[in-house]
Design an enzyme around this catalytic site. Structure first.
Site, PDB file in Angstrom:
ATOM      1  N   GLU A  30      62.933 -13.579  -9.157  1.00  0.00           N
ATOM      2  CA  GLU A  30      62.656 -13.955  -7.773  1.00  0.00           C
ATOM      3  C   GLU A  30      63.127 -15.387  -7.541  1.00  0.00           C
ATOM      4  OE1 GLU A  30      58.433 -13.341  -7.620  1.00  0.00           O
ATOM      5  OE2 GLU A  30      58.666 -11.250  -8.230  1.00  0.00           O
ATOM      6  N   ALA A  60      58.962  -8.018  -7.161  1.00  0.00           N
ATOM      7  CA  ALA A  60      58.291  -6.944  -7.878  1.00  0.00           C
ATOM      8  C   ALA A  60      58.528  -7.142  -9.369  1.00  0.00           C
ATOM      9  CB  ALA A  60      58.837  -5.594  -7.416  1.00  0.00           C
ATOM     10  N   GLU A  61      57.516  -7.621 -10.071  1.00  0.00           N
ATOM     11  CA  GLU A  61      57.708  -8.007 -11.474  1.00  0.00           C
ATOM     12  C   GLU A  61      58.010  -6.808 -12.374  1.00  0.00           C
ATOM     13  OE1 GLU A  61      55.525  -9.412  -9.493  1.00  0.00           O
ATOM     14  OE2 GLU A  61      56.204 -11.492  -9.535  1.00  0.00           O
ATOM     15  N   GLN A  83      58.022 -15.754 -12.286  1.00  0.00           N
ATOM     16  CA  GLN A  83      57.887 -17.025 -11.570  1.00  0.00           C
ATOM     17  C   GLN A  83      56.730 -17.883 -12.092  1.00  0.00           C
ATOM     18  OE1 GLN A  83      57.667 -16.887  -7.101  1.00  0.00           O
ATOM     19  NE2 GLN A  83      59.762 -17.557  -7.460  1.00  0.00           N
ATOM     20  N   PHE A  84      55.610 -17.232 -12.387  1.00  0.00           N
ATOM     21  CA  PHE A  84      54.457 -17.924 -12.970  1.00  0.00           C
ATOM     22  C   PHE A  84      53.777 -16.987 -13.964  1.00  0.00           C
ATOM     23  CE2 PHE A  84      54.939 -20.485  -9.162  1.00  0.00           C
ATOM     24  CZ  PHE A  84      54.602 -21.760  -9.587  1.00  0.00           C
ATOM     25  N   PHE A  87      51.716 -14.032 -13.003  1.00  0.00           N
ATOM     26  CA  PHE A  87      52.412 -12.943 -12.305  1.00  0.00           C
ATOM     27  C   PHE A  87      53.071 -11.974 -13.279  1.00  0.00           C
ATOM     28  CE2 PHE A  87      53.482 -16.056  -8.569  1.00  0.00           C
ATOM     29  CZ  PHE A  87      52.134 -16.232  -8.359  1.00  0.00           C
ATOM     30  N   HIS A 130      48.335 -19.398 -11.524  1.00  0.00           N
ATOM     31  CA  HIS A 130      49.539 -20.210 -11.723  1.00  0.00           C
ATOM     32  C   HIS A 130      49.435 -21.112 -12.948  1.00  0.00           C
ATOM     33  CE1 HIS A 130      50.156 -18.954  -7.584  1.00  0.00           C
ATOM     34  NE2 HIS A 130      51.365 -19.468  -7.584  1.00  0.00           N
TER      35      HIS A 130
END
Lengths: 326, 386
Positions: A30, A60-61, A83-84, A87, A130
């Site tokens: 992403e 969408a992971e 991203q984190f 997630f 996060h």
């Protein structure tokens, strides 16, 4: 190259080098393209390598990791960015059931040379999800390899080594250090092997074991302890699965004491595994039980009190004192 | 028509009705359950006598694989078996529409597609017997290993198709080169996030993938009404690509529709969802008991739609099949059954130390130590037995 770089720059340069060296290397995730990632780790890569090699994905992971499985089956070497840390869980099934098992299931016919990059750990004042440290979840999964870099030079070399590895690698990046310190990268100095731990400070009285963001904390603790005349050895584990126990065992046999520091919850974390292995291998050398300092067994707290949750210099030194008091 | 109170339009169940055994007017069909050839404005094509005989043979042999495997499970030779009885046409029609360079990502019931790809049925039995997790080479057959987690392979298929795009084997106009991927899954899997994410990725990148859903009406004991309020093929529109519902018990229609969808993908026009409307005549696997959750009336109604007998009736009526052909295929099926029975029982168990193999491409020192430790432990029993 010989210049002062941050961890973010080291990772970016390492990714670039890997992409230049092998046209099968793809970057996917992403916001990794035009934006260069929310931490800018992939900055400029899409501009230079194009949209077919630096792929901005839907949000969408599971989709990111699952399609990367298909790309790997087709002969590509995908490097995906989650991203984190918090997630990664929507992709957990794909990682532990598919990525980790494909080589085994296929008797080696379907290798999974994939890197899953995860910015991990806390200390950036973020909202929930996060700041997590999910490494034990992946280190507990056969078929995956898990590494954590702690400094810019390692970031540069380890990302290239992970991409070249024919096994899937969970690649953990201490996010609060992305832009923190600059270190000299001298490319003429050859790197350590990817799956090796390293003594980063010599000492005599106790061994501190750390990885990722806690390496910096451990080194600061060793500095502080030295003022009081206590000499601490610090080991950067670098690889969490497999663990490279050689330097760890050598060190503990000399010092007789070990303290493990990580941000993840202590219960059933990497520290527990290290304590067990040290006990099995160094029982007669130990002067004290292996002690652990880490995040508490609570969900990651609201950021205004995250400094209380994270193992800091004082909590590490407290554990060292308890160890020395045995 | 009932209009719902919230003002957003008609109630969907009122529009589409409950699950229909005839598939509704949208069903693409080229051969009726009575064996009458019908025509379709979009998907019709001619079939040679040789093609028809091939379909017939494939379906009969596939059914024999299924019945033999079920019997082997009853005799304790297989731990479990996922039956395909009733779905032969859906799988042979889809499987025969493939070209050698295409690639299939199956779930765990695609025995007929595996047959079309040349995978030895004994290799399928090995998985269910528990001697391995699938022993065929996916690259050699263009047929991936069975996937047990529902729908996970829809994403693998989409990623693989994205790889084909990057390899430049899509939309070149060269029929020997252009390739596509088929992702197989069932009506139950249509509820999974991974299948829906695969739809999004495939649509977003226009990946050359055909999503082939065998709607056999049941996800173990959960009926299709528990998965979807609308006909499944209509979901495709919401993701931005075409969907079509085909009579999954009609091998001709399934072949024609899948071939068209594959060609669309190979030409670079992106994904298609094919809903093969069919019925699982047996259990989900040999461990469940469908009499606990469904009516025998339904099963009896679907028996009348049998894919093999309808093709046989059509061929006999038109002089394309005679007793000689039927007997020859039966004899071949008997030989296959015999080979599967004997071959299954003769499969050696893996050795205990085999479990350590292939965990990694580059084995770790940790695992090597574990293997050696266990080998030494096992050796103590051999010494004790001496």
């Amino acid at each position: 190259m010989s210049e002062q770089i941050t961890l973010a720059k080291g990772l970016n340069a390492g990714l670039r080098k890997a992409m230049e060296g092998d046209p099968k290397v793809l970057v996917m995730g992403e916001d990794v393209g035009k934006l260069g990632g929310v931490f800018r780790i992939t900055d400029g890569l899409q501009k230079d390598f194009g949209e077919d090699r630096v792929i901005d994905s839907p949000l969408a992971e599971s989709g990111i990791v699952g399609t990367a499985v298909g790309l790997a089956l087709r002969g590509y070497r995908p490097v995906v960015e989650i991203q984190f840390d918090g997630f990664v869980y929507p992709a957990y099934d794909q990682i532990v059931c598919q990525v980790a098992k494909m080589h085994y299931r296929s008797k080696g016919r379907s290798p999974m040379p994939m890197v899953i990059r995860i910015p991990f750990g806390g200390g950036i004042g973020a909202v929930e999800h996060h700041s997590e440290s999910p490494e034990a979840q992946f280190a507990h999964t056969p078929g995956l390899k898990v590494v954590a870099c702690s400094n810019p030079v390692d970031g540069y070399w380890m990302i290239q080594q992970a991409i070249a590895c024919d096994d899937p690698v969970i690649f953990l990046e201490p996010k609060r250090q992305y832009h923190a310190d600059k270190v000299l990268l001298d490319e003429s100095i050859s790197p350590d092997p990817l799956f090796s731990s390293r003594v980063v400070r010599r000492g005599e009285h106790a061994t501190l074991l750390a990885y990722g963001p806690t390496v910096k904390t451990a080194l600061a603790a060793a500095d502080a302890a030295a003022v009081e005349g206590k000499s601490l050895e610090v080991i950067d584990l670098r690889t969490l699965s497999p663990l490279d126990m050689g330097p760890v065992l050598d060190s503990v046999r000399r010092t007789g004491r070990a303290v493990v520091a990580h941000e993840a919850h202590v219960n059933l974390g990497l520290g527990a595994e290290l304590a067990a292995r040290i006990t099995e291998e160094c029982f007669y050398s130990l002067e004290a039980p292996v002690l652990r300092v880490g995040g508490f067994d609570t969900p990651y707290p609201a950021s205004r009190i995250e400094e209380e949750f994270l193992p800091d210099l004082d909590r590490v030194l407290d554990a060292v004192d308890r160890s020395l008091d045995y | 028509m009932h209009v719902s109170h919230h003002g957003f339009g008609p109630d969907l169940v009122e529009v589409f009705g409950p699950s229909q055994t005839d598939g509704g007017p949208e069903l693409v069909q080229l051969l009726t359950p009575e064996g009458e050839r019908t025509h379709h404005p979009e998907f019709d094509r001619d079939f040679s006598a040789e093609e028809l005989r091939g379909f017939y043979r494939d379906m009969v042999l596939t059914r024999r694989i299924d019945t033999e495997a079920t019997a082997l499970q009853r005799h304790g030779e297989l731990g479990i078996w996922a039956q395909l009885l009733g779905q032969e046409a859906a799988q042979i029609g889809a499987g025969r529409a493939l070209r050698p360079q295409d690639h299939v990502f199956p779930t765990y019931r695609e025995h007929g597609v595996a047959w079309c790809r040349g995978v030895d049925p004994l290799a399928l039995l090995g998985l269910f017997r528990g001697v391995d997790h699938g022993s065929w080479d996916p690259a050699e057959f263009g047929f991936g290993l069975y996937t047990i987690v529902i729908g996970a392979q829809a994403l693998h298929a989409t990623g693989y198709a994205m790889g084909m795009q990057r390899d430049g084997v899509v939309g070149t106009g060269d029929p020997e080169r252009d390739a596509a991927v088929v992702a197989h899954f069932g009506d139950g899997a249509s509820s999974q996030g991974d299948v829906n994410e695969a739809f999004i990725f495939a649509a977003s990148y226009q990946a050359p993938v055909v999503f082939f859903c065998q709607n056999n009406q049941w996800a173990i004991s959960e009926p299709i009404e528990r998965q979807s309020r609308i006909p499944l093929y209509q979901r495709a529109l919401g993701f931005g690509f075409p969907g079509v519902r085909v009579d999954g018990n009609d091998v001709l229609a399934t072949y024609a529709v899948t071939q068209a969808a594959l060609q669309r993908a190979r030409d670079g026009q992106g994904p298609t969802l094919v809903e093969a409307y069919t019925y699982r005549m047996g259990a989900h696997t040999t461990t469940d008991d469908p009499t606990r959750y469904r009516l025998s009336d339904d099963v009896e109604r679907w028996k009348l739609k049998d894919p093999i007998s309808r093709l046989e009736v059509y061929m006999r009526r038109n002089g394309l099949a005679d007793a000689e052909l039927v007997d020859a295929v039966k004899e071949e099926a008997d030989e296959l059954g015999h080979r599967l029975r004997e071959g299954c029982k003769a499969m050696p168990d893996p050795r205990a130390l085999d479990m350590f193999d292939h965990v990694y491409a580059e084995e770790t020192e940790e695992l090597r130590v574990q293997r050696e430790g266990y080998a030494a432990y096992l050796a103590t029993f051999e010494e004790a037995g001496r």
